[in-house]
Structures are given as structure tokens and as C-alpha cells.
Design a protein around this motif. Structure first.
Motif, PDB file in Angstrom:
ATOM      1  N   SER A 223     -12.371  -5.977   2.806  1.00  0.00           N
ATOM      2  CA  SER A 223     -11.898  -5.465   4.099  1.00  0.00           C
ATOM      3  C   SER A 223     -10.694  -4.575   3.856  1.00  0.00           C
TER       4      SER A 223
ATOM      5  N   GLY B 228      -3.659 -17.033  -1.604  1.00  0.00           N
ATOM      6  CA  GLY B 228      -2.489 -16.153  -1.741  1.00  0.00           C
ATOM      7  C   GLY B 228      -1.759 -16.069  -0.418  1.00  0.00           C
TER       8      GLY B 228
ATOM      9  N   LEU C 225      -1.093 -23.410  -6.030  1.00  0.00           N
ATOM     10  CA  LEU C 225      -1.724 -22.720  -7.168  1.00  0.00           C
ATOM     11  C   LEU C 225      -0.724 -22.790  -8.320  1.00  0.00           C
TER      12      LEU C 225
ATOM     13  N   ASN D 191       4.222 -20.281  -4.312  1.00  0.00           N
ATOM     14  CA  ASN D 191       5.603 -20.604  -3.954  1.00  0.00           C
ATOM     15  C   ASN D 191       5.639 -21.860  -3.071  1.00  0.00           C
TER      16      ASN D 191
ATOM     17  N   VAL E  25      -5.454 -12.369  -3.627  1.00  0.00           N
ATOM     18  CA  VAL E  25      -5.060 -12.502  -5.029  1.00  0.00           C
ATOM     19  C   VAL E  25      -6.019 -11.741  -5.951  1.00  0.00           C
TER      20      VAL E  25
ATOM     21  N   SER F 213      -4.387  -7.031   8.115  1.00  0.00           N
ATOM     22  CA  SER F 213      -5.338  -7.307   7.035  1.00  0.00           C
ATOM     23  C   SER F 213      -6.283  -8.445   7.407  1.00  0.00           C
TER      24      SER F 213
ATOM     25  N   ALA G 218       0.842  -1.212   0.000  1.00  0.00           N
ATOM     26  CA  ALA G 218       0.000   0.000   0.000  1.00  0.00           C
ATOM     27  C   ALA G 218       0.872   1.256   0.000  1.00  0.00           C
TER      28      ALA G 218
ATOM     29  N   MET H 287      -3.232  -8.962  -5.682  1.00  0.00           N
ATOM     30  CA  MET H 287      -1.972  -9.312  -6.344  1.00  0.00           C
ATOM     31  C   MET H 287      -2.200  -9.912  -7.739  1.00  0.00           C
ATOM     32  N   GLY H 288      -3.392 -10.473  -7.988  1.00  0.00           N
ATOM     33  CA  GLY H 288      -3.652 -11.100  -9.292  1.00  0.00           C
ATOM     34  C   GLY H 288      -4.542 -10.240 -10.187  1.00  0.00           C
TER      35      GLY H 288
ATOM     36  N   ASN I 124       3.598 -11.822   2.656  1.00  0.00           N
ATOM     37  CA  ASN I 124       3.646 -11.516   4.095  1.00  0.00           C
ATOM     38  C   ASN I 124       2.252 -11.470   4.713  1.00  0.00           C
TER      39      ASN I 124
ATOM     40  N   ILE J 262      -9.202  -8.847   0.110  1.00  0.00           N
ATOM     41  CA  ILE J 262      -8.277  -8.049   0.933  1.00  0.00           C
ATOM     42  C   ILE J 262      -7.148  -7.477   0.089  1.00  0.00           C
ATOM     43  N   GLY J 263      -6.634  -8.273  -0.832  1.00  0.00           N
ATOM     44  CA  GLY J 263      -5.522  -7.821  -1.671  1.00  0.00           C
ATOM     45  C   GLY J 263      -5.802  -8.118  -3.135  1.00  0.00           C
TER      46      GLY J 263
ATOM     47  N   PRO K  26       0.895  -6.178   7.310  1.00  0.00           N
ATOM     48  CA  PRO K  26       0.468  -7.492   6.826  1.00  0.00           C
ATOM     49  C   PRO K  26      -0.488  -8.192   7.795  1.00  0.00           C
TER      50      PRO K  26
HETATM   51  N1  LIG Z   1      -7.033  -4.594   2.816  1.00  0.00           N
HETATM   52  C1  LIG Z   1      -6.092  -4.538   3.752  1.00  0.00           C
HETATM   53  O1  LIG Z   1      -6.376  -4.229   4.908  1.00  0.00           O
HETATM   54  C2  LIG Z   1      -4.694  -4.917   3.392  1.00  0.00           C
HETATM   55  C3  LIG Z   1      -3.656  -4.821   4.345  1.00  0.00           C
HETATM   56  C4  LIG Z   1      -2.370  -5.273   3.984  1.00  0.00           C
HETATM   57  C5  LIG Z   1      -2.138  -5.754   2.698  1.00  0.00           C
HETATM   58  N2  LIG Z   1      -3.159  -5.770   1.798  1.00  0.00           N
HETATM   59  C6  LIG Z   1      -2.952  -6.247   0.414  1.00  0.00           C
HETATM   60  O2  LIG Z   1      -2.621  -7.630   0.431  1.00  0.00           O
HETATM   61  C7  LIG Z   1      -1.809  -7.925  -0.706  1.00  0.00           C
HETATM   62  C8  LIG Z   1      -0.555  -8.672  -0.259  1.00  0.00           C
HETATM   63  O3  LIG Z   1       0.207  -7.844   0.598  1.00  0.00           O
HETATM   64  P1  LIG Z   1       1.569  -8.409   1.235  1.00  0.00           P
HETATM   65  O4  LIG Z   1       1.974  -7.469   2.287  1.00  0.00           O
HETATM   66  O5  LIG Z   1       1.412  -9.849   1.554  1.00  0.00           O
HETATM   67  O6  LIG Z   1       2.545  -8.306  -0.020  1.00  0.00           O
HETATM   68  P2  LIG Z   1       3.836  -9.209  -0.305  1.00  0.00           P
HETATM   69  O7  LIG Z   1       4.494  -9.596   0.968  1.00  0.00           O
HETATM   70  O8  LIG Z   1       4.596  -8.464  -1.324  1.00  0.00           O
HETATM   71  O9  LIG Z   1       3.251 -10.549  -0.919  1.00  0.00           O
HETATM   72  C9  LIG Z   1       2.573 -10.567  -2.110  1.00  0.00           C
HETATM   73  C10 LIG Z   1       2.574 -12.019  -2.589  1.00  0.00           C
HETATM   74  O10 LIG Z   1       1.503 -12.212  -3.486  1.00  0.00           O
HETATM   75  C11 LIG Z   1       1.777 -13.412  -4.159  1.00  0.00           C
HETATM   76  N3  LIG Z   1       1.158 -13.354  -5.478  1.00  0.00           N
HETATM   77  C12 LIG Z   1       1.352 -12.431  -6.433  1.00  0.00           C
HETATM   78  N4  LIG Z   1       0.588 -12.719  -7.509  1.00  0.00           N
HETATM   79  C13 LIG Z   1      -0.078 -13.860  -7.206  1.00  0.00           C
HETATM   80  C14 LIG Z   1      -0.993 -14.680  -7.908  1.00  0.00           C
HETATM   81  N5  LIG Z   1      -1.376 -14.373  -9.157  1.00  0.00           N
HETATM   82  N6  LIG Z   1      -1.463 -15.781  -7.295  1.00  0.00           N
HETATM   83  C15 LIG Z   1      -1.070 -16.102  -6.042  1.00  0.00           C
HETATM   84  N7  LIG Z   1      -0.202 -15.374  -5.326  1.00  0.00           N
HETATM   85  C16 LIG Z   1       0.279 -14.265  -5.916  1.00  0.00           C
HETATM   86  C17 LIG Z   1       3.300 -13.512  -4.273  1.00  0.00           C
HETATM   87  O11 LIG Z   1       3.687 -14.731  -3.704  1.00  0.00           O
HETATM   88  P3  LIG Z   1       4.423 -15.867  -4.575  1.00  0.00           P
HETATM   89  O12 LIG Z   1       5.346 -15.154  -5.524  1.00  0.00           O
HETATM   90  O13 LIG Z   1       5.051 -16.677  -3.538  1.00  0.00           O
HETATM   91  O14 LIG Z   1       3.323 -16.565  -5.284  1.00  0.00           O
HETATM   92  C18 LIG Z   1       3.800 -12.409  -3.350  1.00  0.00           C
HETATM   93  O15 LIG Z   1       4.778 -12.859  -2.471  1.00  0.00           O
HETATM   94  C19 LIG Z   1      -1.518  -6.580  -1.383  1.00  0.00           C
HETATM   95  O16 LIG Z   1      -2.450  -6.437  -2.452  1.00  0.00           O
HETATM   96  C20 LIG Z   1      -1.781  -5.570  -0.279  1.00  0.00           C
HETATM   97  O17 LIG Z   1      -2.129  -4.303  -0.777  1.00  0.00           O
HETATM   98  C21 LIG Z   1      -4.416  -5.379   2.117  1.00  0.00           C
END
Ligand SMILES: NC(=O)c1ccc[n+]([C@@H]2O[C@H](COP(=O)([O-])OP(=O)(O)OC[C@H]3O[C@@H](n4cnc5c(N)ncnc54)[C@H](OP(=O)(O)O)[C@@H]3O)[C@@H](O)[C@H]2O)c1
Length: 319
Positions: free
Chosen positions: A263, A140, A185, A167, A210, A119, A43, A241-242, A144, A238-239, A116
Motif C-alpha cells: 500500500s 513495527g 521484537l 522499543n 518493517v 499509511s 519518504a 525499516m528492516g 510514528n 507499507i514500510g 504517518p
Molecule cells: N506506504 C505508505 O503509504 C507509507 C506512508 C507513511 C510511511 N511509510 C513508511 O513506513 C515506515 C515508517 O515510517 P514512520 O513515519 O513510522 O517512521 P519513524 O517514525 O521514523 O519510525 C520508524 C520506526 O521503525 C522502527 N524500526 C526500525 N527498524 C526496525 C526493525 N528492524 N524492526 C522493528 N522496528 C524497526 C523504529 O522503532 P524502534 O527503534 O522503536 O524499534 C523506528 O522508530 C517508513 O518506511 C515509511 O517510509 C509508508
């Protein structure tokens, strides 16, 4: 005029730059605090690149979304400052929004872990009627936030937690960190759908990091395998990434007791959020839930922005 060091967003196409800015002054009811550690979360990067719903509308603007700070009385606090910025030696805060941090907590670990972990914590505690003993799919789980979701779900009493991610090494590690089952996946969509259906047919909650096409596949797989149609399934976005969009069939909505909701910071009242942050800070400080900080000094903010976090690690600017 006294000045301090800060990281400024000057263009959405560049990382924030190390700059001198006027020292902040507190208005009545505000407090100036020393910033100790700031996490560089997805974010935080999204805000700085103009892609987040709280990105600034005018530039330059202070980078950073949250921080661990030292207050005037010497105590530590965690603050969330979406839209205001935190990446400066000193910032102005609203004391009512300062979450107390227990003595002895490591500011860098807290700065790495809070975003992280919150969330899933906020989703399970405020967005869905989650009860201890229920089962959860984390879609997903290898990032983190997803890995923290496995721990948070267990901490909050989930009966069964299924971790789905790409992964394989990280997935295997999650079984040692509390996951009861894992789903790989992969590019093989049929195998992925079959594995999701087998492991997660009757889950109560999906925490989805995702979205996009992988979520369309996962929804079809889980809903298609469900044997208890009227058992409530809350699918929490929540996120992204996909991807940021999905196509959702009306049939899916009607054929099961199925709800889709999100959320995030716009979906929970701030007083509720602050209450939950307070409990989460205490849980993290007590140990057992931690993302490893990868520290950078403020003057290396551009290098911090280009750093790719290893699994389980989060870039943190330490001041
Ligand atoms: N709404 C909320 O309150 C909130 C709060 C915090 C974070 N978030 C969101 O949550 C998401 C993840 O945050 P994070 O802190 O975990 O980021 P991160 O540590 O950078 O992890 C993101 C992970 O997403 C995985 N990924 C990417 N594309 C994917 C796909 N197509 N299918 C499956 N896995 C995939 C990757 O894992 P691999 O490479 O191992 O597959 C990557 O390590 C972000 O979108 C962030 O904005 C939301």
C-alpha cells in the motif's frame, strides 16, 4: 523578478539547502498558495536522498512531499505533492487536489500526523477487505506510522490490535493508546517467533512497517501458528525499516489463504486517495490522533534534516 525562500535538493548526498528561488506563477487552472507547515517524513528524506520511487531525476529540485497551505480565499488545505516539492514560502497547486482542512486545525500537528496516519488508513480502507471486528497485527508499531496504525485500526473498528515492535517503553505506552496486546521484537528470534505465533496466529490483516529479515521471521511465525488455514490473511507491505526485500516460500503461499500486497502512492488511484485524505484530515482535526510536531524554521532546514525525531515526534518545517 520577485523571489521567495525555499529548500532545494542540490545533491542526493547532502541535506536540502536554504535558497532564494523565483516566485511561482500559476498557469491557468492552478493556484498559488502560502505554505504553512511541511513534515519531514521518512519518504521526504528518502526523496531528498534519491532513494524514493518519486525522487527527482534532475537537480536542483524543491524538497518536501506534502504541506498544509493557506489558499487565496484564506482557507487551509492539505496537499500531497510527491515529485513536485513543497518546501518553499509559496507553491503552485492543483485546486482539485487540495484537501480542505477544518477551521481551527493546527497546521503543524496536521503536517506531522497526516503522512504517518494515512499509511494505515489508506491500507485498511482501500487495499484490503477489512471489516469492523477483525483483528490486526501492526508489525513495527513503535514508529510514528506504526503507532498511528494502532489508533487508526481502532478508529476504523478493529476488534483486536496487536502491536509488535522493538522499543519496550513505546510498546507499553501503546497499550494505553488502544493496543489489545503487545509483542516485543527482540534479538532472541525463537522467543520473538513464539510470542508472535501466540498473539497473532489468526489475525486477518498484518500492517507491516518493517519488511526485510524481521518480516521473514514474522511470516513464518504467524503462518506456522495459524489454526484456521482458509481464513484470509492479508499481509500489507507499507514500510521498509528492516529492508526492502524478503524471501517468500511458495509453501507459505499455498498452505494458507495468504495474500501479500503493498500500500503506497503507486497502488491507489488518486481520486480514491483524495477521498480518503479528506476523511482522515477530518478525523485528525477532530482530535485523538496526533503526532507531536518538532518545529524548525525554513532557514534551519539543514538542522531539521539532521534532527532525530524522538518517539511520537515528527520534524516539521513551519513557515
Ligand atoms: N506506504 C505508505 O503509504 C507509507 C506512508 C507513511 C510511511 N511509510 C513508511 O513506513 C515506515 C515508517 O515510517 P514512520 O513515519 O513510522 O517512521 P519513524 O517514525 O521514523 O519510525 C520508524 C520506526 O521503525 C522502527 N524500526 C526500525 N527498524 C526496525 C526493525 N528492524 N524492526 C522493528 N522496528 C524497526 C523504529 O522503532 P524502534 O527503534 O522503536 O524499534 C523506528 O522508530 C517508513 O518506511 C515509511 O517510509 C509508508
Amino acid at each position: 523578478m520577485s523571489v521567495i525562500n525555499a529548500a532545494l535538493i542540490e545533491s542526493f548526498d547532502e541535506p536540502p539547502h536554504f535558497r532564494s528561488v523565483p516566485a511561482p506563477e500559476a498557469a491557468p487552472g492552478q493556484e498559488v498558495v502560502d505554505v504553512l507547515a511541511v513534515g519531514v517524513h521518512p519518504a521526504t528524506r528518502g526523496i531528498a536522498s534519491g532513494k524514493h520511487y518519486t525522487s527527482p531525476t534532475t537537480l536542483p529540485a524543491l524538497a518536501g512531499a506534502d504541506a498544509v497551505v493557506r489558499r487565496a480565499d484564506g482557507s487551509l488545505a492539505y496537499v500531497m505533492m510527491l515529485g513536485l516539492g513543497t518546501l518553499a514560502e509559496r507553491i503552485v497547486i492543483d485546486p482539485a487536489a487540495a484537501i480542505p482542512v477544518p477551521d481551527g486545525a493546527d497546521p503543524a500537528v496536521l503536517a506531522a500526523t497526516m503522512n504517518p496516519a494515512l499509511s494505515s488508513w489508506v491500507a485498511l480502507r482501500t487495499r484490503v477487505p477489512f471489516q469492523a471486528g477483525q483483528s490486526i497485527l501492526v508489525h513495527g508499531a513503535t514508529g510514528n506510522a506504526g503507532a498511528m496504525a494502532v489508533k487508526v485500526a481502532k478508529h476504523l473498528g478493529a476488534g483486536r490490535v496487536i502491536a509488535a515492535g522493538r522499543n519496550r517503553t513505546r510498546l507499553d505506552a501503546l497499550t494505553a493508546e488502544g493496543a489489545d496486546d503487545i509483542v516485543a521484537l527482540t534479538h532472541d528470534q525463537d522467543a520473538t517467533a513464539a510470542a508472535l505465533g501466540e498473539a497473532a496466529a489468526n489475525v486477518d490483516v498484518v500492517l507491516d512497517y518493517v519488511w526485510g529479515p524481521p518480516t521473514e521471521l514474522a511470516m513464518r511465525a504467524v503462518l506456522g501458528a495459524r489454526t484456521r488455514y482458509t481464513r484470509l490473511l492479508d499481509w500489507v507491505q507499507i514500510g521498509g525499516m528492516g529492508g526492502d526485500e524478503i524471501t517468500l516460500s511458495g509453501h507459505a503461499m499455498r498452505s494458507n489463504a495468504f495474500r501479500v500486497l503493498g500500500s503506497g502512492f503507486g497502488s491507489v488511484d488518486m481520486p480514491v486517495m483524495l477521498r480518503e485524505f479528506t476523511e482522515l484530515v477530518a478525523a485528525i482535526a477532530a482530535g485523538g490522533m496526533a503526532v507531536r510536531p518538532r518545529p524548525f524554521p525554513l532557514e534551519k532546514v539543514e538542522a531539521a534534516w539532521s534532527n532525530q525525531d524522538a518517539p511520537g515526534e515528527r520534524t516539521v518545517i513551519v513557515l
